[in-house]
Enzyme design. Structure first.
Site, PDB file in Angstrom:
ATOM      1  N   HIS A 141       8.492  -9.191   9.667  1.00  0.00           N
ATOM      2  CA  HIS A 141       7.999  -8.023   9.430  1.00  0.00           C
ATOM      3  C   HIS A 141       8.584  -7.410  10.372  1.00  0.00           C
ATOM      4  O   HIS A 141       8.462  -7.317  11.475  1.00  0.00           O
ATOM      5  CB  HIS A 141       6.466  -8.258   9.865  1.00  0.00           C
ATOM      6  CG  HIS A 141       5.727  -6.938   9.175  1.00  0.00           C
ATOM      7  ND1 HIS A 141       6.226  -5.882   9.182  1.00  0.00           N
ATOM      8  CD2 HIS A 141       4.683  -6.889   9.059  1.00  0.00           C
ATOM      9  CE1 HIS A 141       5.159  -4.919   8.793  1.00  0.00           C
ATOM     10  NE2 HIS A 141       4.012  -5.977   8.629  1.00  0.00           N
ATOM     11  N   HIS A 170       6.809  -0.884   9.158  1.00  0.00           N
ATOM     12  CA  HIS A 170       5.898   0.108   9.433  1.00  0.00           C
ATOM     13  C   HIS A 170       5.562   0.294  11.370  1.00  0.00           C
ATOM     14  O   HIS A 170       4.059  -0.234  11.781  1.00  0.00           O
ATOM     15  CB  HIS A 170       4.280  -1.115   9.237  1.00  0.00           C
ATOM     16  CG  HIS A 170       4.677  -0.984   7.296  1.00  0.00           C
ATOM     17  ND1 HIS A 170       4.751  -1.792   6.213  1.00  0.00           N
ATOM     18  CD2 HIS A 170       5.742   0.523   6.462  1.00  0.00           C
ATOM     19  CE1 HIS A 170       4.680  -1.129   4.871  1.00  0.00           C
ATOM     20  NE2 HIS A 170       5.210  -0.093   5.960  1.00  0.00           N
ATOM     21  N   TYR A 177       5.670  -1.980  14.217  1.00  0.00           N
ATOM     22  CA  TYR A 177       4.828  -3.297  14.606  1.00  0.00           C
ATOM     23  C   TYR A 177       6.492  -3.368  15.445  1.00  0.00           C
ATOM     24  O   TYR A 177       7.155  -2.488  15.604  1.00  0.00           O
ATOM     25  CB  TYR A 177       4.932  -4.530  13.526  1.00  0.00           C
ATOM     26  CG  TYR A 177       3.334  -3.456  12.596  1.00  0.00           C
ATOM     27  CD1 TYR A 177       1.426  -3.197  13.383  1.00  0.00           C
ATOM     28  CD2 TYR A 177       2.789  -3.268  11.536  1.00  0.00           C
ATOM     29  CE1 TYR A 177       1.000  -2.840  12.743  1.00  0.00           C
ATOM     30  CE2 TYR A 177       2.191  -3.033  10.589  1.00  0.00           C
ATOM     31  CZ  TYR A 177       1.443  -2.188  11.414  1.00  0.00           C
ATOM     32  OH  TYR A 177      -0.225  -2.312  10.752  1.00  0.00           O
TER      33      TYR A 177
HETATM   34  C1  LIG Z   1      -4.433  -3.072   1.672  1.00  0.00           C
HETATM   35  C2  LIG Z   1      -2.836  -3.168   1.832  1.00  0.00           C
HETATM   36  C3  LIG Z   1      -2.543  -3.694   3.410  1.00  0.00           C
HETATM   37  C4  LIG Z   1      -1.013  -4.390   3.087  1.00  0.00           C
HETATM   38  N1  LIG Z   1      -1.228  -5.105   4.107  1.00  0.00           N
HETATM   39  C5  LIG Z   1       0.501  -5.315   5.182  1.00  0.00           C
HETATM   40  C6  LIG Z   1       1.095  -6.168   5.482  1.00  0.00           C
HETATM   41  O1  LIG Z   1       0.610  -6.966   5.806  1.00  0.00           O
HETATM   42  N2  LIG Z   1       2.618  -6.517   5.419  1.00  0.00           N
HETATM   43  C7  LIG Z   1       2.958  -4.964   5.005  1.00  0.00           C
HETATM   44  O2  LIG Z   1       4.573  -4.971   5.043  1.00  0.00           O
HETATM   45  N3  LIG Z   1       2.132  -3.762   4.122  1.00  0.00           N
HETATM   46  C8  LIG Z   1       0.969  -4.467   4.422  1.00  0.00           C
HETATM   47  N4  LIG Z   1       1.000  -3.402   3.329  1.00  0.00           N
HETATM   48  C9  LIG Z   1       2.147  -1.836   2.507  1.00  0.00           C
HETATM   49  C10 LIG Z   1       2.411  -3.608   0.946  1.00  0.00           C
HETATM   50  O3  LIG Z   1       2.669  -4.204   1.640  1.00  0.00           O
HETATM   51  C11 LIG Z   1       3.278  -1.887   0.227  1.00  0.00           C
HETATM   52  O4  LIG Z   1       3.913  -2.267   1.192  1.00  0.00           O
HETATM   53  C12 LIG Z   1       2.360  -0.717   0.034  1.00  0.00           C
HETATM   54  O5  LIG Z   1       1.132  -0.786  -0.335  1.00  0.00           O
HETATM   55  C13 LIG Z   1       3.367   0.859  -0.715  1.00  0.00           C
HETATM   56  O6  LIG Z   1       2.886  -0.582  -1.681  1.00  0.00           O
HETATM   57  P1  LIG Z   1       2.760  -0.146  -3.237  1.00  0.00           P
HETATM   58  O7  LIG Z   1       2.593   1.391  -3.815  1.00  0.00           O
HETATM   59  O8  LIG Z   1       2.817  -0.926  -4.465  1.00  0.00           O
HETATM   60  O9  LIG Z   1       1.185  -0.445  -2.732  1.00  0.00           O
HETATM   61  C14 LIG Z   1      -0.380  -2.732   3.128  1.00  0.00           C
HETATM   62  C15 LIG Z   1      -0.624  -2.189   1.970  1.00  0.00           C
HETATM   63  C16 LIG Z   1      -2.250  -1.941   1.940  1.00  0.00           C
HETATM   64  C17 LIG Z   1      -2.483  -1.136   0.467  1.00  0.00           C
END
Ligand SMILES: Cc1cc2nc3c(=O)[nH]c(=O)nc-3n(C[C@H](O)[C@H](O)[C@H](O)COP(=O)(O)O)c2cc1C
Length: 415
Positions: free
Chosen positions: A226, A229, A231
């Site tokens: 990871h 974002h 981190y």
């Molecule tokens: C509930 C939730 C939890 C997420 N947790 C993570 C995570 O653990 N690791 C990560 O890299 N991104 C995380 N994300 C980001 C998602 O992996 C993804 O990049 C983001 O939702 C955009 O994609 P989408 O438009 O298809 O939802 C999270 C997003 C949401 C909504």
């Protein structure tokens, strides 16, 4: 959006290869059985359209044979009490597994300093490794390929999440200002971090190495590092956070050193074909912006080629914040062209955009977050162009083992 579509079209047919026969749909075998619900017949009529769905075509990712391109994005769900994955995750992940489908597990802490949210899982103790095993088994039983996202939050934490109440670690000693949490109500307070000393950095690199080994021990097919974002890894990558003056700060090369040392250690431990990395150069989530995201993304894409890792998973520039889509003039195309392995994109995709991304060669695979969260059978729904369940933001991060987790309905009640 217009710019993005233009870019998709302008690169066609870059790196697009026609694929072999599709996995036969369950519907194909069952249409004609008069006891079936009417939705099955509707689905059957749509088979011709399904045959030309680029997202539902086979793809070979190194040694992994994928039967479609719809990837489960890593999704933190905060249901791992005491940082230990729970039995309810068996059902959650197996619901989203399909034969030849790639799943990426939620962000999973590499050490006891890696945590910054309640009830997120870890993979640094024996108990955690054992707890992951039945979850991974369940995904494998359905023919899924399962990668574990290994994670360190760095300064996105506070004393309460840290051993002995110590300060969170980071590339910097600059704290994040208080942030409204994803529920839009609570405010997260972050502690002032402690800047890692140069000689401590190899220890953190080693935590990622051990976590990767543990993930393989738990049965995972690989790990996703990871690096996105805001981190810890991103705290080193981005020049608006990293204010170091040692060999891990300053120049682009120096800021990328920590990430690449982790990649090298993890590759050395488990093999390059089991390693992916997620990056979000354009995002400024958790106050982690960069003054030149394209240069950063390109530098990393090129540098990663040296290690021959399986995939690069990149967050679209339009996702400046997780979950918020904005119009931007940028694209991931330069990184896509530079990186030699499998290229996964994520961020605000729907079925149509995903199909365009695959058909044009803009990406090899498309990861879906919120749509997959709410539609456990998302690949099948995309195949049939079926309607989608709507996601409920309010239950994303609650600790309930069922509600908003395993209770989203499948297309057919008989599944
Ligand atoms: C509930 C939730 C939890 C997420 N947790 C993570 C995570 O653990 N690791 C990560 O890299 N991104 C995380 N994300 C980001 C998602 O992996 C993804 O990049 C983001 O939702 C955009 O994609 P989408 O438009 O298809 O939802 C999270 C997003 C949401 C909504």
């Amino acid at each position: 959006m217009i710019v993005l579509v233009f870019l998709f079209l302008s690169v066609a047919p870059y790196k697009y290869t026609p694929t072999g026969p599709r996995r036969p749909s369950k519907h194909a075998r069952r249409v004609g059985d008069s006891c079936l619900p009417s939705s099955i017949f509707w689905a059957g009529r749509d088979m011709a359209a399904a045959n030309s769905v680029p997202l539902i075509t086979a793809y070979k990712m190194g040694k992994f044979d994928l039967s479609h391109r719809v990837v489960l994005a890593p999704l933190t769900r905060q249901r791992s009490y005491g940082n230990v994955p729970q039995p309810h995750a068996i059902l959650y992940y197996s619901q989203r597994a399909s034969k030849g489908g790639l799943l990426i597990a939620e962000a999973t802490g590499v050490s006891d300093t890696a945590q910054g949210y309640p009830c997120t899982p870890g993979i640094w103790t024996k108990e955690q490794v054992e707890a992951w095993k039945p979850i991974v088994n369940a995904v494998h039983e359905k023919g899924g390929i399962f990668f574990c996202q290994i994670w360190h939050v760095g300064r996105v934490s506070n004393h309460d999440f840290q051993p002995n109440g110590q300060a969170p670690i980071s590339s910097t000693a600059k704290p994040i200002t208080p942030q409204v949490r994803a529920n839009g109500i609570d405010v997260a307070i972050f502690s002032t971090p402690r800047r890692l000393r140069t000689e401590e950095i190899p220890l953190v690199v080693n935590d990622f190495r051990v976590a990767a080994r543990n993930a393989i021990e738990a049965g995972f097919d690989g790990v996703e590092i990871h690096g996105a974002h805001g981190y810890l890894i991103d705290q080193f990558l981005k020049d608006k956070v990293n204010d170091r003056t040692d060999r891990y700060g300053g120049s682009l090369e120096n800021r990328c050193r920590f990430a690449l040392e982790i990649v090298e250690a993890v590759v050395d431990e488990i093999g390059a074909d089991r390693v992916g990395i997620r990056l979000s150069p354009y995002a400024s989530y958790m106050q982690s912006g960069d003054s030149n995201p394209e240069a950063l993304g390109l530098y990393m894409a090129n540098a990663l080629n040296k290690y021959g890792i399986s995939y690069l998973h990149m967050v679209e520039p339009r996702m400046i914040n997780v979950g918020e889509k904005v119009e931007v003039p940028h694209s991931l195309l330069p990184m896509r062209k530079a990186f030699k392995g499998t290229f996964i994109v994520v961020g605000g995709y729907d079925r149509e955009e995903g199909n365009t991304a695959i058909a044009s060669g803009y990406a090899d695979l498309v990861a879906y977050g919120r749509l997959f969260l709410a539609n456990p059978d998302l690949p099948r729904r995309f195949e049939l162009n079926a309607p989608l369940n709507k996601y409920n933001r309010e239950t994303f991060y609650i600790q309930d083992p069922v509600v908003g987790y395993t209770d989203y309905p499948f297309l057919d009640s008989d599944l």
